[in-house]
Design an enzyme around this catalytic site. Structure first.
Site, PDB file in Angstrom:
ATOM      1  N   CYS A 134       0.829  -1.196   0.000  1.00 39.02           N
ATOM      2  CA  CYS A 134       0.000   0.000   0.000  1.00 39.02           C
ATOM      3  C   CYS A 134       0.868   1.254   0.000  1.00 39.02           C
ATOM      4  O   CYS A 134       1.332   1.703   1.054  1.00 39.02           O
ATOM      5  CB  CYS A 134      -0.929  -0.010   1.210  1.00 39.02           C
ATOM      6  SG  CYS A 134      -1.914   1.482   1.299  1.00 39.02           S
ATOM      7  N   CYS A 137      -0.400   4.137   2.076  1.00 39.56           N
ATOM      8  CA  CYS A 137      -0.273   4.008   3.538  1.00 39.56           C
ATOM      9  C   CYS A 137       1.174   4.269   3.957  1.00 39.56           C
ATOM     10  O   CYS A 137       1.434   4.888   4.973  1.00 39.56           O
ATOM     11  CB  CYS A 137      -0.608   2.603   4.035  1.00 39.56           C
ATOM     12  SG  CYS A 137      -1.962   1.818   3.225  1.00 39.56           S
ATOM     13  N   ASP A 138       2.117   3.730   3.170  1.00 35.28           N
ATOM     14  CA  ASP A 138       3.502   3.676   3.642  1.00 35.28           C
ATOM     15  C   ASP A 138       4.480   4.542   2.852  1.00 35.28           C
ATOM     16  O   ASP A 138       5.636   4.685   3.246  1.00 35.28           O
ATOM     17  CB  ASP A 138       3.990   2.212   3.603  1.00 35.28           C
ATOM     18  CG  ASP A 138       3.095   1.308   4.448  1.00 35.28           C
ATOM     19  OD1 ASP A 138       2.637   1.772   5.504  1.00 35.28           O
ATOM     20  OD2 ASP A 138       2.849   0.173   4.040  1.00 35.28           O
TER      21      ASP A 138
END
Ligand code: NDP
Length: 306
Positions: A134, A137-138
């Site tokens: 992701c 997200c990261d």
């Protein structure tokens, strides 16, 4: 033991839309959100193609809007995981968080799908230490660094362009000599100068040390091997439907997606309906998932009226 008329499992666009329709139809739905409340859209940034949001909307905001809309009509949305489901006879039985059991007259499965990994030793070893499925997200952790994205579909292009906006350089590792993504996404990739597409390359392994990922060993179609220096390795090679709860009970297709009677959300078990990505290997769009959640609630309402 608690008994509910309509149990909804999953909290993506499909689950929440089913909850909106089911609560407005007085089915008093109870929805369990699962491990990732809000589903896959909470791991994306801006959603630009959901009708009604001309200026785009953050995935997290849209999911929160859907949740509040369902709650406004009385849907009981609970934080918890359905850990077991018995669909052999009605009422159906669901175990929540491995402890409480509730019964239900009908069940709408909207458990979605999860990201696929390549299955490499280094990928396993460095998961959460540079390996991620992701980017949104990261990606933040790799600001100004070099990273790689594996895959040639819309997700890979989307993630690569997003990462390119925060990272120094993005390699796209594509196993074919072309991208599978839509033309619009391909154009975005082509127009982003700090994305380098490595055509016809496969990843042999993800390399790293005690601090995390340091590189990836790649092999091209002609057998040549090379190492790229990267700190983030992002997978974007597709998804697997989340069907562990219903495997062996509800009929699945050869790819593992729940089979529904064409034009409906009905599964092979009367009173059990499926909505969203768990039954959709093709479109996988929030709007499609939302629409299928609506269909499931309407099918469920008709079933309960019988
Ligand atoms: P796709 O299945 O479309 O693409 C997966 C990509 O990963 C392909 O390029 C595939 O290669 C590659 N791949 C698969 N397995 C491996 C492997 N073992 N090693 C290397 N590469 C591999 O998945 P997506 O998640 O990209 O998209 C799913 C659906 O969601 C699509 O319908 C897409 O259009 C949609 N989507 C739409 C978006 C939007 O409209 N904004 C955004 C994101 C997704 P190959 O081509 O060789 O099979």
């Amino acid at each position: 033991m608690e008994h509910v008329k309509c149990l909804i499992i999953g909290s993506g666009p499909a689950g929440y839309t089913a909850a909106i329709y089911a609560s407005r139809a007085n089915l008093s739905p109870v929805l369990y959100e699962g491990i990732e409340p809000g589903g896959q859209l909470t791991t994306t940034t801006e959603v630009e193609n959901f009708p009604g949001y001309p200026d785009g909307v953050l995935g997290t905001v849209m999911m929160d809007d859907m949740k509040r809309q369902a709650q406004k009509f009385g849907a009981d949305i609970r934080f918890g995981v359905v850990s077991a489901l018995e669909l052999g006879e009605r009422p159906f039985k669901a175990t929540i968080d491995g402890t409480t059991t509730i019964t239900a007259d009908s069940v709408i499965i909207a458990t979605g799908a999860t990201a696929k990994y390549l299955g490499l030793p280094g990928e396993q070893k460095f998961r959460g230490m540079g390996v991620s499925a992701c980017a949104t997200c990261d990606g933040f952790f790799y600001r100004g660094k070099d990273v790689a994205v594996v895959g040639g579909g819309d997700t890979a292009c989307e993630e690569a362009t997003y990462l390119a906006s925060i990272c120094r350089k993005v390699y796209m590792i594509v196993r074919k000599p072309y991208l599978r993504a839509s033309e619009a996404m391909q154009t975005r990739v082509r127009n982003t100068p700090n994305i380098e597409v490595l055509w016809e390359h496969n990843t042999v392994d993800v390399l790293g040390d005690e601090d995390g990922v340091t590189g990836a060993l790649l092999r091209s179609a002609d057998g040549t091997e090379r190492t790229i220096d990267i700190m983030g390795f992002f997978l974007a090679i597709g998804h697997t439907p989340v069907t562990d709860l219903v495997k062996g009970q509800v009929e699945l297709d050869e790819q593992g997606y729940i089979k529904t009677i064409p034009g409906t959300s009905r599964t092979n078990i009367e009173g059990v309906f499926a909505a969203g990505d768990v039954r959709d290997p093709h479109y996988r769009q929030a709007i499609v998932a939302a629409a299928s959640g609506c269909i499931a609630a309407l099918d469920c309402e008709r079933f309960l009226l019988k």
